[in-house]
Design an enzyme around this catalytic site. Structure first.
Site, short mmCIF file in Angstrom:
data_model
loop_
_atom_site.label_atom_id
_atom_site.label_comp_id
_atom_site.label_asym_id
_atom_site.label_seq_id
_atom_site.Cartn_x
_atom_site.Cartn_y
_atom_site.Cartn_z
N ASP A 533 0.84 -1.19 0.00
CA ASP A 533 0.00 0.00 0.00
C ASP A 533 0.88 1.24 0.00
OD1 ASP A 533 0.51 0.82 2.88
OD2 ASP A 533 -0.29 -1.19 3.20
N GLU A 613 22.41 -22.13 -18.24
CA GLU A 613 21.47 -21.29 -17.48
C GLU A 613 22.20 -20.10 -16.85
OE1 GLU A 613 18.04 -24.30 -15.83
OE2 GLU A 613 20.08 -24.57 -15.07
#
Ligand code: DGJ
Length: 728
Positions: A533, A613
């Site tokens: 928030d 990777e």
């Protein structure tokens, strides 16, 4: 002039919007208009009718067309003939619950002031504001409605200060931060953001009910995974890029409620503020109550337009200035790499790997303190478990810095484990009902931060670590909902204040820590995005978006988050596959594309990766650094519609000068012999030619926005395409 006061007409103007209020003949403050900018007095819009069963104030008893039940109001109260949702419910000493506010005075303000004890949109000395004072002369209440105008971002903030000017006690049973009545032309639909742990901020777009109301919110003590304190009202024909939308975002991290309903003739009221179910505040003579601030915005450029207003205000006026520009660290977090199972050696190995891959920081997550080898004990005992680590925290930090990385640390200060030295010493420091067994969540209780002594304890514990140890970043977690919200330090008639006082305590602690360590980067977290928030963003410029790190799930979570919050606030990491939450396997490329739309990092053990990777991760990190200025400062567009069923999700970010754009597309379902993925780009300069770095194609901005762009058919599980369009 962004604020005008003229014969009782109060106008607040931003670059593209007008917000208008008017004092009427009996002093009732009417809401007149909020929408596209005009220079006019919009009060001609308001008509009156005798609607039956809608009573009249005594001074208007001969005029049946005048009713507080039908007129649009700016801050409605309970008990005096308005049967719609009140913003304020006050109880006088004699038990009366009637409150009638009438205009007393209005004055312009210059220079933004933060609401006392609470975060606020920052502004500066020049920010224009308006204060309107309403009074109830019987219960002697003064209500100060405070507005500020952020012209460039098309934002208006509102908050309310309620003052007891009488001699007796007044009890506030509800004190919302804002209310708006939309009269004719009212929005017909609402979008709210619901969810759960591991799936936060899912937009639901529904019709505004007539006669009743939709009430969403949280009584969990935090703003919650379950209902974000942000709401959008819009019209039926509003799309991502066209039409009216109004937003209301509460700058608050505790219990909140948003209520939206259409009255008997379809006029819409929106009320937002602290949730009244868990709130009761005593105001003694001379005392004031300050509500949190609400951030309002309007756009007629659809939902994307509204989102961009919120992104700008948060980036430019909510987060701490030192985090507005410049890169955030790319981090490796130890949580999904090793959970509670680590020691200094394994952490240093992680750091070494992180460095070779090009990352900036190692974050040591849960499990480094007290007695904490799982989640059942130790919270509250904030000193390092040197036996487990094999060294002191200072030594560990020095070794990690020696590897060329910064060091970050996880804490969960607002909690207390039953099995902790802190609880054994101070059982009354937990929020517990004196007569009952407590509700337990994740084997822990909540520390009562409404108390000054617990705040001081935490401050002392945290500074004793931060003063001695080189720590550049803190991850501040909160892992349960509150229950038994009873403070052993407050009298019986003030228990209704505990939940809000708790949040004030959290803000005050964060404020003190940041005063001492202004450059400390704090990442907010509450089991992922349970406290995502604008209140937390004032202190913590980034928030871990969700505990669900599956890239395909994250498409939905991050998309929902994007309605209100900019990418620079969204904590987002690449994690290992099969994913720990869903068991799904997603290509590393797609995991990178999704995580790059946030504050980037990794949540895996690099030692378990193949050479290929690792090479791909190095490229991802390089690409993130290259795209960072666009990602952090650019204009964001959701390209796939909220109600459209697609086999792909897509979004793009355009640099502020419109010379570059990054377009991302992730297939959520690959079908044989299917239609081509297709997008219509947004926000480009129609006059420019753009070259796609990946294919070398050159297409004009006008063509990409009108005709769009078609991609090849895709194969495999969850492929993604990222295209970087650069102006020629
Ligand atoms: C919840 C957080 O969201 C996770 O990332 C991790 O920090 C755990 N808590 C640790 O307990």
């Amino acid at each position: 002039m962004s604020i005008r006061i003229q014969d009782g007409l109060l106008s607040l103007e931003t670059k593209n919007t007008l917000y208008q209020i008017k004092v009427d003949e009996i002093g009732l403050l009417r809401h007149i208009y909020y929408g596209r900018k005009t220079k006019d007095d919009m009060s001609y819009l308001i008509r009156q009718a005798d609607r039956g069963f809608s009573g009249n104030p005594y001074s208007k008893k001969e005029e049946r067309r005048y009713s507080t039940d039908t007129l649009p109001q700016e801050y409605p109260t309970g008990g005096a003939g308005d049967y719609r949702t009140p913003a304020l419910m006050a109880e006088a000493g004699n038990g009366s619950r009637t409150c009638e506010l009438r205009f007393s005075e209005a004055r312009q303000l210059q220079g933004k002031k933060k609401p006392e004890g609470l975060p606020g949109v920052r502004g500066n000395k020049k920010t224009a504001g308006l204060e309107i004072i309403l009074r109830d002369e019987v219960c002697r209440l003064a209500v100060h409605l405070i507005y500020y105008v952020f012209e460039e971002q098309d934002v208006i903030t509102r908050s309310v200060l309620i003052e007891n000017e009488g001699d007796g006690t007044i009890v506030l049973n509800k004190a919302a931060s804002m209310s708006i009545d939309f009269f004719c032309g009212a929005p017909r639909e609402v979008i709210h953001f619901h969810g759960r742990h591991c799936m936060e901020r899912i937009p639901e777009r529904i019709s505004i009910p007539q006669g009743g109301k939709l009430a969403v919110g949280s009584t969990r003590g935090t703003s919650s995974h379950h209902s974000n304190p942000f709401i959008i009202l819009c019209n039926r024909n509003t799309t991502e890029n066209e039409g009216d939308s109004w937003g209301c975002m509460l700058m608050y991290s505790g219990n909140h409620q948003e209520e939206i309903g259409a009255d008997q003739t379809g006029n819409v009221r929106l009320v937002a503020g602290i949730h009244p179910d868990a709130f009761r505040w005593r105001l003694e003579k001379g005392e004031c109550f300050q509500t949190p601030e609400a951030i309002l915005s309007y756009s007629n450029n659809g939902l994307n337009g509204l989102s961009r207003n919120y992104h700008r205000i948060i980036r430019e006026e909510v987060i701490r200035p030192q985090w507005r520009q410049g890169e955030r660290p790319i981090l490796l977090n130890s949580w999904e790499a090793s959970y509670f199972d680590f020691d200094a050696n394994s952490l240093i190995n992680l750091a070494r790997e992180a460095k070779t891959l090009g990352m900036d920081m190692l974050v040591l997550d849960d499990g480094w303190f007290g007695k904490r080898d799982d989640d059942t004990s130790g919270l509250g005992d904030w000193s390092a478990n040197e036996k487990k680590l094999g060294c002191t925290l200072e030594e560990l930090s020095e070794q990690i810095h020696g590897e060329g990385l910064k060091f970050g640390l996880w804490v969960e200060p607002e909690m207390i484990s039953e099995d902790s030295d802190l609880y054994r010493a101070h059982p009354d420091w937990a929020l517990t009902d004196p007569e009952r067994q407590p509700v337990i969540g994740r084997s822990q209780m909540v520390l009562d931060l409404s108390r000054q002594d617990t705040q001081d304890y935490l401050y002392a514990s945290l500074i004793s670590i931060l003063d001695r140890t080189r720590i550049e970043y803190i991850k501040w977690d909160f892992n349960r909902s509150m229950a038994n919200v009873y403070s052993h330090a407050l009298p019986a008639d003030r228990q209704g204040e505990t939940a809000h006082r708790f949040i004030l305590g959290v803000y005050s602690l964060l404020e003190r820590l940041l005063d001492r360590y202004p450059d400390l980067l704090i990442e907010g977290c509450s089991g992922g995005g349970g406290r995502f928030d604008a209140g937390m963003l004032y202190y913590t410029p980034q928030i871990w978006c969700s505990d669900d790190t599956d890239a395909i799930e994250r498409l939905e979570i991050q998309r929902g988050t994007s309605y209100g919050y900019p990418l620079s606030t969204v904590g987002s990491h690449v994690s290992a596959c099969p994913n720990h939450q869903t068991g799904r396997t997603v290509p590393l490329k797609t995991r990178g594309v999704v995580a790059q739309s946030g504050t980037f990092g990794y949540e895996l053990n690099p030692a378990l990766l193949s050479g290929e990777e690792k090479a791909e991760i190095r490229d991802q990190i390089k690409a993130y650094r290259r795209f960072y200025p666009i990602l952090a400062q650019g204009d964001y567009y959701r390209l796939t519609e909220i109600r459209e069923e697609n086999d792909y999700a897509a979004w793009m970010i355009v640099s502020p000068d419109r010379r570059e754009a990054l377009v991302n597309l992730v297939m959520t379902h690959v079908r044989a012999n299917s239609r081509f993925p297709y997008l219509r780009l947004q926000g480009l300069d129609p006059e420019r030619l753009y070259r796609a770095e990946e294919t070398g194609e050159v297409v004009s901005g006008a063509a990409l926005m009108s005709g769009g762009y078609t991609y090849d058919q895709q194969n495999g599980d969850y492929p993604s395409i990222q295209m970087h369009w650069v102006s020629e």
